[in-house]
Design a protein around this motif. Structure first.
Motif, PDB file in Angstrom:
ATOM      1  N   LEU A   1       0.829  -1.205   0.000  1.00  0.00           N
ATOM      2  CA  LEU A   1       0.000   0.000   0.000  1.00  0.00           C
ATOM      3  C   LEU A   1       0.868   1.263   0.000  1.00  0.00           C
ATOM      4  O   LEU A   1       0.598   2.214  -0.739  1.00  0.00           O
ATOM      5  N   ALA A   2       1.921   1.257   0.807  1.00  0.00           N
ATOM      6  CA  ALA A   2       2.822   2.415   0.862  1.00  0.00           C
ATOM      7  C   ALA A   2       3.514   2.638  -0.489  1.00  0.00           C
ATOM      8  O   ALA A   2       3.644   3.779  -0.946  1.00  0.00           O
ATOM      9  N   LEU A   3       3.936   1.559  -1.134  1.00  0.00           N
ATOM     10  CA  LEU A   3       4.598   1.683  -2.427  1.00  0.00           C
ATOM     11  C   LEU A   3       3.636   2.196  -3.493  1.00  0.00           C
ATOM     12  O   LEU A   3       3.997   3.064  -4.300  1.00  0.00           O
ATOM     13  N   VAL A   4       2.412   1.690  -3.497  1.00  0.00           N
ATOM     14  CA  VAL A   4       1.414   2.158  -4.465  1.00  0.00           C
ATOM     15  C   VAL A   4       1.087   3.633  -4.209  1.00  0.00           C
ATOM     16  O   VAL A   4       1.020   4.437  -5.150  1.00  0.00           O
ATOM     17  N   CYS A   5       0.925   4.015  -2.944  1.00  0.00           N
ATOM     18  CA  CYS A   5       0.657   5.426  -2.625  1.00  0.00           C
ATOM     19  C   CYS A   5       1.824   6.309  -3.051  1.00  0.00           C
ATOM     20  O   CYS A   5       1.622   7.408  -3.578  1.00  0.00           O
ATOM     21  N   GLY A   6       3.050   5.835  -2.843  1.00  0.00           N
ATOM     22  CA  GLY A   6       4.220   6.583  -3.284  1.00  0.00           C
ATOM     23  C   GLY A   6       4.235   6.777  -4.790  1.00  0.00           C
ATOM     24  O   GLY A   6       4.551   7.857  -5.291  1.00  0.00           O
ATOM     25  N   LEU A   7       3.878   5.724  -5.517  1.00  0.00           N
ATOM     26  CA  LEU A   7       3.830   5.828  -6.980  1.00  0.00           C
ATOM     27  C   LEU A   7       2.705   6.740  -7.444  1.00  0.00           C
ATOM     28  O   LEU A   7       2.872   7.491  -8.413  1.00  0.00           O
ATOM     29  N   VAL A   8       1.563   6.684  -6.758  1.00  0.00           N
ATOM     30  CA  VAL A   8       0.448   7.570  -7.112  1.00  0.00           C
ATOM     31  C   VAL A   8       0.862   9.032  -6.935  1.00  0.00           C
ATOM     32  O   VAL A   8       0.428   9.909  -7.678  1.00  0.00           O
ATOM     33  N   MET A   9       1.744   9.294  -5.966  1.00  0.00           N
ATOM     34  CA  MET A   9       2.242  10.648  -5.755  1.00  0.00           C
ATOM     35  C   MET A   9       3.352  10.986  -6.753  1.00  0.00           C
ATOM     36  O   MET A   9       3.386  12.077  -7.318  1.00  0.00           O
TER      37      MET A   9
ATOM     38  N   VAL B   1       6.437  13.465 -11.737  1.00  0.00           N
ATOM     39  CA  VAL B   1       7.434  13.282 -12.798  1.00  0.00           C
ATOM     40  C   VAL B   1       6.900  13.832 -14.113  1.00  0.00           C
ATOM     41  O   VAL B   1       7.611  14.546 -14.830  1.00  0.00           O
ATOM     42  N   VAL B   2       5.656  13.518 -14.426  1.00  0.00           N
ATOM     43  CA  VAL B   2       5.063  13.996 -15.678  1.00  0.00           C
ATOM     44  C   VAL B   2       4.998  15.525 -15.677  1.00  0.00           C
ATOM     45  O   VAL B   2       5.358  16.181 -16.668  1.00  0.00           O
ATOM     46  N   TRP B   3       4.556  16.094 -14.572  1.00  0.00           N
ATOM     47  CA  TRP B   3       4.441  17.548 -14.481  1.00  0.00           C
ATOM     48  C   TRP B   3       5.808  18.222 -14.578  1.00  0.00           C
ATOM     49  O   TRP B   3       5.982  19.184 -15.332  1.00  0.00           O
ATOM     50  N   ILE B   4       6.794  17.730 -13.818  1.00  0.00           N
ATOM     51  CA  ILE B   4       8.124  18.338 -13.824  1.00  0.00           C
ATOM     52  C   ILE B   4       8.784  18.176 -15.199  1.00  0.00           C
ATOM     53  O   ILE B   4       9.478  19.088 -15.678  1.00  0.00           O
TER      54      ILE B   4
ATOM     55  N   PHE C   1      15.964  18.087 -10.245  1.00  0.00           N
ATOM     56  CA  PHE C   1      14.781  17.663  -9.495  1.00  0.00           C
ATOM     57  C   PHE C   1      14.072  16.527 -10.227  1.00  0.00           C
ATOM     58  O   PHE C   1      13.653  15.540  -9.613  1.00  0.00           O
ATOM     59  N   LEU C   2      13.977  16.640 -11.546  1.00  0.00           N
ATOM     60  CA  LEU C   2      13.356  15.591 -12.356  1.00  0.00           C
ATOM     61  C   LEU C   2      14.133  14.278 -12.244  1.00  0.00           C
ATOM     62  O   LEU C   2      13.535  13.217 -12.048  1.00  0.00           O
ATOM     63  N   PHE C   3      15.461  14.340 -12.338  1.00  0.00           N
ATOM     64  CA  PHE C   3      16.263  13.116 -12.207  1.00  0.00           C
ATOM     65  C   PHE C   3      16.088  12.484 -10.833  1.00  0.00           C
ATOM     66  O   PHE C   3      16.021  11.262 -10.698  1.00  0.00           O
ATOM     67  N   GLY C   4      16.021  13.314  -9.790  1.00  0.00           N
ATOM     68  CA  GLY C   4      15.790  12.796  -8.444  1.00  0.00           C
ATOM     69  C   GLY C   4      14.449  12.099  -8.323  1.00  0.00           C
ATOM     70  O   GLY C   4      14.341  11.006  -7.759  1.00  0.00           O
ATOM     71  N   LEU C   5      13.407  12.718  -8.879  1.00  0.00           N
ATOM     72  CA  LEU C   5      12.081  12.099  -8.841  1.00  0.00           C
ATOM     73  C   LEU C   5      12.017  10.837  -9.703  1.00  0.00           C
ATOM     74  O   LEU C   5      11.331   9.877  -9.350  1.00  0.00           O
ATOM     75  N   LEU C   6      12.734  10.838 -10.827  1.00  0.00           N
ATOM     76  CA  LEU C   6      12.782   9.634 -11.663  1.00  0.00           C
ATOM     77  C   LEU C   6      13.446   8.475 -10.922  1.00  0.00           C
ATOM     78  O   LEU C   6      12.981   7.333 -10.997  1.00  0.00           O
ATOM     79  N   SER C   7      14.529   8.766 -10.198  1.00  0.00           N
ATOM     80  CA  SER C   7      15.188   7.689  -9.442  1.00  0.00           C
ATOM     81  C   SER C   7      14.286   7.190  -8.320  1.00  0.00           C
ATOM     82  O   SER C   7      14.221   5.987  -8.057  1.00  0.00           O
ATOM     83  N   LEU C   8      13.561   8.095  -7.674  1.00  0.00           N
ATOM     84  CA  LEU C   8      12.606   7.689  -6.637  1.00  0.00           C
ATOM     85  C   LEU C   8      11.514   6.811  -7.236  1.00  0.00           C
ATOM     86  O   LEU C   8      11.181   5.751  -6.689  1.00  0.00           O
ATOM     87  N   THR C   9      10.959   7.234  -8.359  1.00  0.00           N
ATOM     88  CA  THR C   9       9.887   6.474  -9.005  1.00  0.00           C
ATOM     89  C   THR C   9      10.374   5.099  -9.445  1.00  0.00           C
ATOM     90  O   THR C   9       9.694   4.091  -9.236  1.00  0.00           O
ATOM     91  N   ALA C  10      11.555   5.042 -10.028  1.00  0.00           N
ATOM     92  CA  ALA C  10      12.121   3.755 -10.451  1.00  0.00           C
ATOM     93  C   ALA C  10      12.363   2.851  -9.248  1.00  0.00           C
ATOM     94  O   ALA C  10      12.092   1.646  -9.297  1.00  0.00           O
TER      95      ALA C  10
END
Length: 177
Positions: free
Chosen positions: A98-106, A111-114, A143-152
């Motif tokens: 649930l935490a991982l899915v919520c993190g991805l939903v955020m 990532v798309v917006w940035i 910031f985008l690269f940081g969010l991409l690494s988080l998302t991955a």
């Protein structure tokens, strides 16, 4: 086979995260140096750096964003495990999922917006106000690269969890399970 792909993904992403961590560390060192120079410049005006506050603000964004994936990969975010420790392993897996899915939903919409924002800033050549006229897109790109690494990292951890791993944090990440 799936476990090998996930392990390879953890290794590749770990290398990328270590590179981003170097960038974050350099940003922190630069912040400290700029603040020190600003303090010394009160007595020696020759050392004054224009737009010091803008630079420090932007370096802070870089230092935080570039370390997000690395911290997530090591399960290093602040957590209160009082209730979690008393759950059954199945409930713990469900909470992790649930935490991982919520993190991805955020993270995914961010990532798309940035990404769109970086493109627009680069095309418009927007600058920060100040003497140096620093462009806005490099910091947003970091910031985008940081969010991409988080998302991955979140995707890999979710894949690990769905593949049957009890702990989605890779064992070579220094996690104490």
């Amino acid at each position: 086979m799936l476990h090998n792909v996930i392990s390879a993904g953890h290794r590749v992403l770990g290398g990328i995260e270590r590179g981003l961590l170097v960038v974050a560390s350099i940003a922190l060192i630069l912040i400290a140096a700029l603040i020190l120079i600003e303090i010394v410049s009160r007595w020696l005006p020759v050392l004054r750096i224009p737009d010091n506050v803008i630079i420090v603000r932007q370096l802070m964004v870089v230092s935080i964003a570039c370390s997000l994936g690395w911290v997530t990969g090591r399960d290093g975010h602040i957590a209160i495990d009082l209730l979690f420790q008393h759950m059954t392993p199945r409930q713990q897996r469900a909470c992790r999922g649930l935490a991982l899915v919520c993190g991805l939903v955020m993270a995914v919409p961010l990532v798309v917006w940035i990404a769109g924002d970086v493109g627009a800033l680069y095309a418009s050549q927007s600058f920060y106000f100040g003497e140096l006229k620093l462009p806005e897109w490099p910091v947003r790109t970091a910031f985008l690269f940081g969010l991409l690494s988080l998302t991955a990292r979140l995707c890999l951890q979710l894949a690990s969890l769905l593949a049957g791993s009890d702990d989605p944090v890779p064992s070579d990440a220094g996690h104490k399970g």
